[in-house]
Design an enzyme around this catalytic site. Structure first.
Site, PDB file in Angstrom:
ATOM      1  N   PHE A 317       4.840   0.342   6.003  1.00 52.61           N
ATOM      2  CA  PHE A 317       3.718  -0.531   5.674  1.00 52.61           C
ATOM      3  C   PHE A 317       2.929   0.085   4.519  1.00 52.61           C
ATOM      4  CE2 PHE A 317      -0.590  -2.220   7.495  1.00 52.61           C
ATOM      5  CZ  PHE A 317      -0.670  -3.148   6.475  1.00 52.61           C
ATOM      6  N   CYS A 318       2.733  -0.694   3.449  1.00 51.55           N
ATOM      7  CA  CYS A 318       1.920  -0.285   2.298  1.00 51.55           C
ATOM      8  C   CYS A 318       2.452   1.041   1.738  1.00 51.55           C
ATOM      9  CB  CYS A 318       0.456  -0.200   2.709  1.00 51.55           C
ATOM     10  SG  CYS A 318      -0.700   0.022   1.330  1.00 51.55           S
ATOM     11  N   VAL A 319       1.610   2.071   1.605  1.00 53.27           N
ATOM     12  CA  VAL A 319       2.060   3.351   1.069  1.00 53.27           C
ATOM     13  C   VAL A 319       3.157   3.939   1.954  1.00 53.27           C
ATOM     14  CG1 VAL A 319       1.339   5.657   0.360  1.00 53.27           C
ATOM     15  CG2 VAL A 319      -0.233   3.739   0.109  1.00 53.27           C
TER      16      VAL A 319
END
Length: 596
Positions: A317-319
């Site tokens: 998720f994301c980074v």
């Protein structure tokens, strides 16, 4: 605590204040306001300085404004401001279409109505000035961002002297709202941030991050949580979730009704999750390579060992998606393929378009960070909070200034905003590497351009079906940038990849449980749907043929996940194994460490 006594607020004071506003907004003041139309004053630059190229030129920065356009904007501004002035003198209330000024108090007095309308006119004029500038795109975005920050900060709703709703509340509460507002402001000054929710209503592990499980491994970077099965049988291949290290993991496990973690467990998946450590001085020299090797790759191997499976499913998720994908590419360079599938949620692999965050990224700013913390130090979590709040200042800052301080209202409990305030620090070397090599140089997408822990990184060598999710209104990861991952991953079998677009933004789009029956998502049955059909060429082509479905994308994801999870077997009776014994109950110690 002793509460001071306040006499009833004197309405005459409001009348006197209104008279002062009436005197301030006079024809001479209109002439002064028209000086805003000088773009050189507007940008704080001297038009007569050498190299600026004339009255409307800012040649040294590659910025100019056509004098004819400027004259037209000036004329329109003066005409509209004069009309507002005449309306106020005639006690006519102008139309105000802005939710900040929707309360009756803004419309019940011509002075306050004029004040709001004049502010909105000034805002439109300043934004029109930015739109009219002939400037390089990046510089123009930075100018527009800075101007909008100023516009939002100067709204009359943000100040007690110009907010009739807050003044009225002081009268109605005999000064109690003012007392509470001051107390809450002082408390926030002590915390160093504006409160967005009642933080006393939540405790990590008790009210949020409550899915049952245990920590089965830990090192200096992370704890690994294994969750307790909720079904008699589970899929053979487990799921490893790698959340962003820039925030706490429990955005994915807020409360039972909106927990993606619990939902996956309820669907029969054995779920493991990385809980990143909140960086302190002992991690001041930790690098990006360590987050890959000692973080994501170590977690993959532990999950393999505990589950006994060579292939596992993974989610970033994301980074966390950037970290996970880099780790998988490093393993692929070593001829190791440990995954049956890869899920990316609102994650960058191609940083060509970083959206509004681009205003914070340039070589000069990164050099400053590198000099300060690039060779040792911490990136404070509070700076992340300030930066993200600046992307939506009216929603994440100024409305709380008005409600908490000016009106003295107690913030309401909200789990997502509690999580948002629970910030994390990052090691300086790791953070600076991420900024320069990903955001600035966009090196991750190019095969062999980056070397991590001795291996050249090539995302194209990740050999597994990919489920890629993006949110349509995402201001952190533009959905078209997330879509670019489709062409980078699994190039040998691109038709196995699946792209799903959800409604709403970076967080609200992701946290959308099916039971709530909210929002919607888009799929394209002719491309990127995992059915072996053709692949769309670009994002807009994909969207043009996509079909919108009501509800949550989670059902699409779990369908994809189950296809790659193997057969179902009896759920394990104990967590961990002989080598990896239970250390402590979930959510563990690391997530409870606060950055303050």
């Amino acid at each position: 605590m002793n509460t001071p006594n306040f006499s009833v607020f004197d309405p005459a004071a409001l009348s006197q204040l209104s008279q002062q506003f009436s005197q301030a907004f006079n024809p001479q003041f209109l002439q002064q306001l028209s000086h805003i139309a000088d773009p050189n004053m507007f940008l704080g630059l001297n038009p007569s300085a050498p190299g600026n190229g004339g009255a409307a030129g800012l040649g040294d920065l590659g910025i100019s404004l056509d004098p004819a356009v400027l004259e037209k904007l000036q004329a329109e501004y003066t005409q509209q401001m004069s009309a507002l002035w005449q309306d106020m003198l005639a006690a006519r209330i102008p139309a105000i279409a802005d939710r900040r000024f929707s309360a009756a108090a803004w419309h019940g007095n011509p002075v306050y109505a004029f004040n709001a309308a004049a502010y909105l006119l000034n805002a439109r004029f300043l934004n029109a000035m930015v739109d009219a500038l002939d400037a390089p795109p990046k510089i123009k975005r930075k100018i527009g961002f800075t101007v909008q920050q100023m516009i939002d900060a100067m709204a009359p709703s943000n100040f007690l002297a110009t907010n009739p709703v807050a003044q009225q509340k002081i009268v109605e509460t005999n000064g109690e709202s003012l007392t509470k507002g001051i107390a809450q402001m002082l408390a926030d000054m002590h915390k160093g941030r504006v409160s967005q929710t009642d933080e006393s209503a939540f405790e990590v592990g008790k009210d949020v991050a409550t899915t049952e499980g245990a920590v089965v491994f830990e090192n200096e970077l992370f704890q690994l949580i294994q969750y307790q099965p909720l079904t008699a049988k589970v899929y053979q291949r487990p799921l490893l979730i790698v959340p962003p290290c820039i925030n706490k993991f429990y955005i994915l496990d807020l409360q039972p009704q909106n927990s993606l973690v619990r939902y996956a467990v309820e669907q029969g998946h054995s779920v493991f999750l990385v809980s990143w450590r909140n960086a302190d001085e002992s991690m001041a020299h930790t690098t990006w390579d360590q987050y890959i090797a000692d973080g994501a790759i170590r977690a993959i191997r532990v999950v393999q060992d505990i589950s006994g499976q060579d292939k596992i499913n993974t989610l970033g998720f994301c980074v966390g998606g950037t970290i996970l994908s880099t780790a998988l590419a490093k393993l692929a360079a070593e001829k190791v393929n440990p995954i049956a599938s890869l899920t990316l949620l609102t994650a960058f692999l191609d940083f060509s378009d970083t959206g509004i965050l681009d205003v914070y990224i340039d070589d000069m700013q990164i050099r400053m960070r590198e000099q300060a913390i690039g060779h040792g130090g911490l990136m404070p979590g509070r700076e992340f909070g300030s930066a993200f709040s600046s992307l939506r200042p009216n929603d994440l800052l100024w409305n709380y200034v008005e409600s908490n301080y000016l009106k003295g209202e107690q913030p309401t409990p909200f789990d997502l905003l509690y999580w948002n305030a629970d910030s994390t620090n990052l090691p300086g070397p790791m953070f600076c590497y991420y900024l320069r090599h990903m955001y600035l140089d966009n090196s991750l997408k190019d095969a062999g351009k980056l070397t991590v822990d001795g291996q050249k990184i090539d995302l194209g060598k990740i050999d597994a079906p990919a489920f890629i999710y993006a949110s349509r209104e995402d201001h952190i990861v533009p959905w078209t940038s997330a879509y670019a991952s489709v062409s980078l991953l699994n190039p040998k079998n691109p038709k196995q990849n699946r792209f799903v677009l959800g409604a709403s933004g970076h967080i609200a789009g992701v946290i959308n449980p099916p039971a709530k029956k909210k929002r919607s998502y888009w799929v394209n049955n002719g491309a990127n749907n995992g059915t072996g059909k053709k692949v769309a060429v670009d994002a807009e082509t994909w969207l043009a043929a996509a079909v919108e479905h009501p509800g949550s994308w989670w059902t699409e994801w779990t369908e994809f996940l189950s296809e790659h999870a193997g057969k179902q077997v009896a759920a394990p009776r104990k967590l961990g194994n002989a080598e990896y014994a239970v250390i402590e109950p979930a959510p563990g110690r690391y997530v409870k460490v606060r950055a303050e």
